[in-house]
Design a protein around this motif. Structure first.
Motif, mmCIF file in Angstrom:
data_model
loop_
_atom_site.group_PDB
_atom_site.id
_atom_site.type_symbol
_atom_site.label_atom_id
_atom_site.label_comp_id
_atom_site.label_asym_id
_atom_site.label_seq_id
_atom_site.Cartn_x
_atom_site.Cartn_y
_atom_site.Cartn_z
ATOM 1 N N PRO A 19 0.685 -1.265 0.264
ATOM 2 C CA PRO A 19 0.288 -0.230 0.165
ATOM 3 C C PRO A 19 0.854 1.365 -0.174
ATOM 4 N N ASP A 20 0.561 2.278 -0.177
ATOM 5 C CA ASP A 20 1.398 3.426 -0.982
ATOM 6 C C ASP A 20 0.884 4.409 0.832
ATOM 7 N N ALA A 21 -0.086 4.730 1.842
ATOM 8 C CA ALA A 21 -0.565 4.918 2.951
ATOM 9 C C ALA A 21 -1.209 4.050 3.608
ATOM 10 N N GLU A 22 -0.929 3.610 4.904
ATOM 11 C CA GLU A 22 -1.142 3.842 5.689
ATOM 12 C C GLU A 22 -1.756 4.702 6.843
ATOM 13 N N GLU A 23 -3.147 4.772 7.436
ATOM 14 C CA GLU A 23 -2.915 4.971 8.580
ATOM 15 C C GLU A 23 -4.305 4.921 9.794
ATOM 16 N N MET A 24 -4.065 5.286 10.363
ATOM 17 C CA MET A 24 -5.055 5.421 11.852
ATOM 18 C C MET A 24 -6.469 5.802 11.850
ATOM 19 N N ILE A 25 -7.446 5.776 11.702
ATOM 20 C CA ILE A 25 -8.695 6.499 11.652
ATOM 21 C C ILE A 25 -9.786 6.138 13.079
ATOM 22 N N ALA A 26 -9.773 6.884 14.046
ATOM 23 C CA ALA A 26 -10.896 5.996 15.119
ATOM 24 C C ALA A 26 -10.813 4.876 15.357
ATOM 25 N N GLY A 27 -9.295 3.892 15.641
ATOM 26 C CA GLY A 27 -8.891 2.781 15.407
ATOM 27 C C GLY A 27 -9.327 1.999 14.720
ATOM 28 N N ALA A 28 -9.322 2.650 12.988
ATOM 29 C CA ALA A 28 -9.842 1.384 12.080
ATOM 30 C C ALA A 28 -8.543 2.255 11.597
ATOM 31 N N THR A 29 -7.480 0.301 10.737
ATOM 32 C CA THR A 29 -6.569 1.291 10.776
ATOM 33 C C THR A 29 -6.972 1.430 8.682
ATOM 34 N N ARG A 30 -6.843 2.400 7.576
ATOM 35 C CA ARG A 30 -7.009 2.441 6.201
ATOM 36 C C ARG A 30 -5.466 2.287 5.764
ATOM 37 N N LYS A 31 -5.572 1.438 4.228
ATOM 38 C CA LYS A 31 -5.055 1.174 3.515
ATOM 39 C C LYS A 31 -5.134 1.761 2.379
#
Length: 345
Positions: A274-286
């Motif tokens: 994945p080109d980007a990975e971040e945490m949002i409200a406990g979720a992992t978005r790739k």
């Protein structure tokens, strides 16, 4: 004792009060309907000009109305100027009101339920002012699996899609001769015991209880299942947002990875990078980007989410109904994040 004119006056006053228009409108005639589905729409209020179209597919046991109410789609559509189309399954077609994503008679281009939904869209393109470049599809569970089927069937029609607790296209191909034999034995025993078989048992191979173990296939194989539907590659594949809860006890959470494999491979991207990975409200978005820097595939992995759509009932603006069937308060408004991914906010 009340004067005799008061009851009549009360009735007249009640009739004079304005009544709220129903959120959804039934469209009875939209062309051929080989899948025998119902069609409901919502027109956004106060918007002029061509509008994007979002096709929303409910989960099993749900209705078009309940899926709309509980996700907050109508409020989003009115705020952003989106036409909504809600195909609806019937108990006559499928006892649990699941879309028949698993049946080759319904998940191939031009056949069954796939054809019915395509004809609903074509009817709206002919009768409403729809932006043809902005047609999207989303769904939950069986609706999510059917969303994958529609994008696989008609990639030139859809600009994007979203799959919530869904499944890869054609995941119910037998894993091996052994599993195929077990599945056929299961079918036979259900028949002997007086049970009914309508194809739902084919979910055995897709990570749905039973046995709730996702099939692990290579990305190129997943992509081939979609590509072989077409004589030539489409101009482009739809952009896809994939959502899955790790506490899901209906669909194996590993299907998140299998779906990502299928759609990144179609886009020519590496599912392992994945080109980007971040945490949002406990979720992992790739996020997976193409060479132009455009996000083509994104995944949302929610560690505490069951088999549900995440809503944000206390958000500003509020989104969805947390105690609705297959809805869960997650401090994330899935329908808004999906619309944002599609570029509609």
């Amino acid at each position: 004792m009340l004067p005799p004119f008061l009851p009549r006056l009360a009735v007249l006053l009640t009739l004079a009060l304005p009544t709220a228009a129903p959120a959804l409108e039934r469209i009875s005639a939209f062309g051929d309907n080989p899948g025998d589905l119902a069609m409901w729409i919502h027109r956004p209020e106060g918007h002029e000009g061509a509008t994007p179209l979002v096709v929303a597919l409910h989960g099993c046991t749900m209705s078009a109305e309940s899926f709309d109410d509980e996700t907050g789609l109508t409020a989003l559509a009115d705020a952003q100027g989106l036409m909504l189309l809600f195909p609806e399954q019937t108990e006559e077609n499928q006892p649990r009101k699941c879309f028949r994503w698993y049946d080759e008679a319904d998940n191939r281009p031009g056949d069954g339920e796939s054809a019915s939904i395509r004809n609903m869209i074509d009817h709206l393109l002919d009768s409403e002012d729809i932006d043809r470049s902005q047609i999207f599809v989303m769904g939950l569970s069986a609706g999510g699996a059917m969303s994958a089927a529609l994008m696989a069937n008609y990639p030139d029609l859809f600009a994007g899609g979203a799959i919530v607790a869904g499944l890869p296209y054609d995941c119910n191909r037998p894993r091996s001769f052994f599993t195929y034999a077990v599945w056929q034995y299961w079918r036979m025993m259900r028949h002997v015991q007086g049970g009914t078989y309508d194809g739902w048992d084919a979910s055995y191979a897709c990570g749905i209880i039973p046995p709730n173990t996702a099939v692990d296939r290579a990305p190129d194989d997943w992509a081939r299942y979609v590509a072989e539907l077409h004589d030539s590659a489409p101009a482009g594949w739809p952009r896809v947002s994939i959502w899955q809860g790790e506490e899901d006890e209906t669909v194996d959470p590993d299907n998140l990875e299998e779906l990502a494999d299928q759609w990144t491979a179609l886009h020519g991207l590496d599912p392992e990078a994945p080109d980007a990975e971040e945490m949002i409200a406990g979720a992992t978005r790739k996020r997976y980007l193409d060479t132009r820097g455009v996000i083509q595939v994104e995944t949302w992995d929610l560690p505490t989410l069951p088999h549900a759509v995440p809503v944000d009932e206390d958000g500003a603006p509020a989104c969805g109904i947390a105690d609705g069937a297959y809805m869960e308060e997650g401090e994330i408004c899935a329908v808004r994040e999906i619309a944002r991914f599609w570029g509609l906010l």
